[in-house]
Design an enzyme around this catalytic site. Structure first.
Site, PDB file in Angstrom:
ATOM      1  N   GLU A 285      45.897 -22.251   2.817  1.00 28.52           N
ATOM      2  CA  GLU A 285      44.664 -22.003   3.267  1.00 28.52           C
ATOM      3  C   GLU A 285      44.215 -22.898   4.374  1.00 28.52           C
ATOM      4  O   GLU A 285      43.135 -23.484   4.360  1.00 28.52           O
ATOM      5  CB  GLU A 285      43.542 -22.297   2.168  1.00 28.52           C
ATOM      6  CG  GLU A 285      43.938 -21.536   0.993  1.00 28.52           C
ATOM      7  CD  GLU A 285      42.969 -21.896  -0.054  1.00 28.52           C
ATOM      8  OE1 GLU A 285      42.492 -22.726  -0.242  1.00 28.52           O
ATOM      9  OE2 GLU A 285      42.664 -20.613  -1.098  1.00 28.52           O
ATOM     10  N   ARG A 288      41.087 -26.196   9.571  1.00 33.75           N
ATOM     11  CA  ARG A 288      40.848 -26.847  10.774  1.00 33.75           C
ATOM     12  C   ARG A 288      41.968 -26.634  12.100  1.00 33.75           C
ATOM     13  O   ARG A 288      41.819 -26.660  12.731  1.00 33.75           O
ATOM     14  CB  ARG A 288      40.606 -28.485  10.361  1.00 33.75           C
ATOM     15  CG  ARG A 288      40.583 -29.513  11.230  1.00 33.75           C
ATOM     16  CD  ARG A 288      40.848 -30.745  10.886  1.00 33.75           C
ATOM     17  NE  ARG A 288      39.899 -31.195   9.586  1.00 33.75           N
ATOM     18  CZ  ARG A 288      38.547 -31.673   9.403  1.00 33.75           C
ATOM     19  NH1 ARG A 288      37.963 -31.770  10.621  1.00 33.75           N
ATOM     20  NH2 ARG A 288      38.096 -31.711   8.191  1.00 33.75           N
ATOM     21  N   ARG A 323      29.696 -33.808  12.908  1.00 37.56           N
ATOM     22  CA  ARG A 323      30.877 -34.575  12.404  1.00 37.56           C
ATOM     23  C   ARG A 323      30.924 -35.993  12.816  1.00 37.56           C
ATOM     24  O   ARG A 323      31.259 -36.958  11.840  1.00 37.56           O
ATOM     25  CB  ARG A 323      32.235 -33.962  12.792  1.00 37.56           C
ATOM     26  CG  ARG A 323      32.419 -32.559  12.230  1.00 37.56           C
ATOM     27  CD  ARG A 323      33.931 -32.012  12.626  1.00 37.56           C
ATOM     28  NE  ARG A 323      34.928 -32.869  11.854  1.00 37.56           N
ATOM     29  CZ  ARG A 323      35.673 -33.553  12.444  1.00 37.56           C
ATOM     30  NH1 ARG A 323      35.588 -34.005  13.602  1.00 37.56           N
ATOM     31  NH2 ARG A 323      36.599 -34.476  11.573  1.00 37.56           N
ATOM     32  N   CYS A 354      16.267 -36.787  16.967  1.00 34.14           N
ATOM     33  CA  CYS A 354      15.079 -37.933  16.811  1.00 34.14           C
ATOM     34  C   CYS A 354      15.697 -38.769  15.712  1.00 34.14           C
ATOM     35  O   CYS A 354      15.139 -38.941  14.630  1.00 34.14           O
ATOM     36  CB  CYS A 354      13.810 -37.526  16.424  1.00 34.14           C
ATOM     37  SG  CYS A 354      12.796 -38.690  16.018  1.00 34.14           S
TER      38      CYS A 354
HETATM   39  C1  LIG Z   1      37.792 -26.330   3.229  1.00 35.73           C
HETATM   40  C2  LIG Z   1      39.058 -25.866   2.354  1.00 35.73           C
HETATM   41  C3  LIG Z   1      40.195 -25.395   3.013  1.00 35.73           C
HETATM   42  C4  LIG Z   1      40.528 -25.657   4.385  1.00 35.73           C
HETATM   43  O1  LIG Z   1      40.470 -27.184   4.895  1.00 35.73           O
HETATM   44  P1  LIG Z   1      40.907 -27.602   6.314  1.00 35.73           P
HETATM   45  O2  LIG Z   1      40.974 -29.100   6.099  1.00 35.73           O
HETATM   46  O3  LIG Z   1      40.075 -26.986   7.242  1.00 35.73           O
HETATM   47  O4  LIG Z   1      42.365 -27.187   6.430  1.00 35.73           O
HETATM   48  C5  LIG Z   1      41.103 -24.611   1.994  1.00 35.73           C
HETATM   49  N1  LIG Z   1      40.676 -24.299   0.964  1.00 35.73           N
HETATM   50  C6  LIG Z   1      39.571 -24.755   0.442  1.00 35.73           C
HETATM   51  C7  LIG Z   1      39.326 -24.170  -1.091  1.00 35.73           C
HETATM   52  C8  LIG Z   1      38.719 -25.385   1.022  1.00 35.73           C
HETATM   53  O5  LIG Z   1      37.635 -25.450   0.424  1.00 35.73           O
END
Ligand SMILES: *Cc1c(COP(=O)(O)O)cnc(C)c1O
Length: 430
Positions: A285, A288, A323, A354
């Protein structure tokens, strides 16, 4: 500064995907997010190929929360991506982008009954985060006359080297179920009439720049996979989550790539499934690492002030890129209309919000800057626009997608009218 291949400097202007950022800023105004579609495609392919050459049954689920623009989701859907979705909104975006429901996974530690009902109605698998949620889902699926496909989210109780706000696999976080309790919850799921435990899931955190924690997490997961298989659970997928970091400092040492990730993690997965005697799909998954470097945030210089620091006051702040304020993150900064210029002054780039913390970049050596110049903040494709707000009643900016010299809007800017569009006057004020 090292630039990735989709960024270049021509005649002192910063180009992205073959388009001049100075022209884009004139055409659509600032602030402006600009995303190179081809870069996302390249990153997705790198990720998938690194895994697929080691194990054919791989599914890459894009973590939609990193950047939920439909154009980006469509780009990834067309490549066969699934999506990790964390809300009903992200679920609907995934479906609207054309991702088949069985390639989505509905994650999250706090889903409402409406969220669960939507997942059931759309046949989207759910990563269940508690026994309470399991029983709610069982009931909802039963009422709908369906069987919900589920995984449980494992909390592997791992320390990971990243910012504490984005370490999600610690024993103390709100996410997941402690790994020693996992066999018990699967046993309970096997007894539910309307859920089918077909997967297992973990996600240890974000912006992780070492491979070892991923390997450790995979080890924990494969041990569980083996125990669950012995218990009679028929696992169709093993989801190892996302979290691979990117080099926000462009001149830093090289950071691990998807290839390094796959080389470390897939052998552990293979060994685990060999021992268990099964051949489930391997799900990952990434968020980023797929979209971050595809995007620049363009901001116009409103004024320059010689004070404690040399402040460059621009029209984008933590309303559009939180960020730096939230995680002390570093983003590379360029002067987009003087990109070839010699660095001569140390500047701090400050937003229009602000709050003292509204600083996008501190103490950067840059070419001499004047009012009207264009600042480009790099690597803003993930958790940039996605985390934006209307704080200080600032409409959110537009997003543009570029590809091979073409450019098109993928989200219009909000207007001042949009700010009040959802507000309602209480009757006694009418
Ligand atoms: C945020 C998240 C990701 C992705 O994380 P990255 O650091 O953007 O790769 C994958 N799985 C779950 C469950 C997340 O909450």
């Amino acid at each position: 500064m090292n630039l990735p291949p989709h960024l270049s400097v021509r005649d002192s202007h910063l180009y992205i995907g073959g388009t001049d950022t100075v022209e884009l800023a004139e055409r659509w105004g600032t602030p402006l997010y600009v995303t190179d579609e081809a870069r996302i495609i390249e990153k997705f392919r790198q990720y998938r190929e690194a895994l697929e050459k080691r194990y054919p049954d791989v599914r890459v689920l894009y973590a939609a929360k990193a950047n939920g623009n439909l154009a980006i989701l469509r780009t990834l859907a067309a490549l066969g991506a699934g999506a990790d979705v964390f809300s009903s909104g992200e679920l609907l975006l995934g479906i609207r982008a054309g991702i088949p429901p069985e390639r989505l996974l509905f994650n999250g530690s706090s889903k409402s009954r409406e969220d669960l009902s939507l997942a059931v109605a759309n046949n989207v698998p759910v990563s269940v985060d508690s026994l309470d949620e399991l029983h709610q889902l069982d009931e909802i699926a039963g009422n709908a006359g369906k069987t919900a496909q589920i995984a449980f989210r494992v909390n592997p109780a791992l320390e990971v080297p990243t910012h504490p706000k984005i370490a999600t696999g610690l024993a103390t976080t709100k996410f997941g179920i402690a790994h020693d309790l996992i066999p018990g919850v699967y046993r309970e799921a096997l007894e539910c009439r309307n859920v089918d435990p077909v997967g297992i899931h973990c996600h240890i955190g974000s912006q992780i720049l070492e491979i070892e924690p991923f390997a450790r997490a995979a080890g924990v997961m494969m041990k569980i996979v083996s125990d669950l298989t012995a218990m009679g659970v028929n696992l169709r997928f093993v989801d190892l989550g996302g979290g691979l970091g990117i080099p926000y400092h462009h001149d830093s040492d090289p950071v691990p790539t998807p290839e390094d990730y796959a080389a470390a993690v897939v052998p552990i997965f293979l060994e685990g499934i060999r021992k268990a005697g099964i051949s489930p799909e391997l799900w990952v998954e990434p968020g980023r690492s797929l979209v971050s470097d595809s995007t620049v945030l363009l901001a116009r210089v409103n004024s320059v002030k010689d004070a404690h620091s040399k402040f460059v006051n621009v029209d984008a702040g933590f309303n559009l890129l939180v960020r730096p304020a939230m995680y002390d993150s570093y983003h590379e900064v360029l002067v987009a209309n003087r990109a070839g210029g010699k660095p001569e002054e140390i500047y701090t780039i400050a937003g229009p919000i602000c709050e003292t913390g509204d600083i996008l970049a501190s103490d950067r050596m840059l070419p001499r800057i004047a009012t009207g110049d264009l600042i480009a903040v790099l690597d803003t494709g993930a958790y940039g626009f996605a985390m934006s707000s209307q704080y200080n009643s600032r409409p959110r900016c537009a997003e543009v997608m570029v590809r091979d010299g073409q450019a098109a809007l993928m989200r219009r800017a909000e207007t001042l009218e949009d700010l009040t569009a959802t507000m309602v006057t209480p009757p006694w004020q009418r």
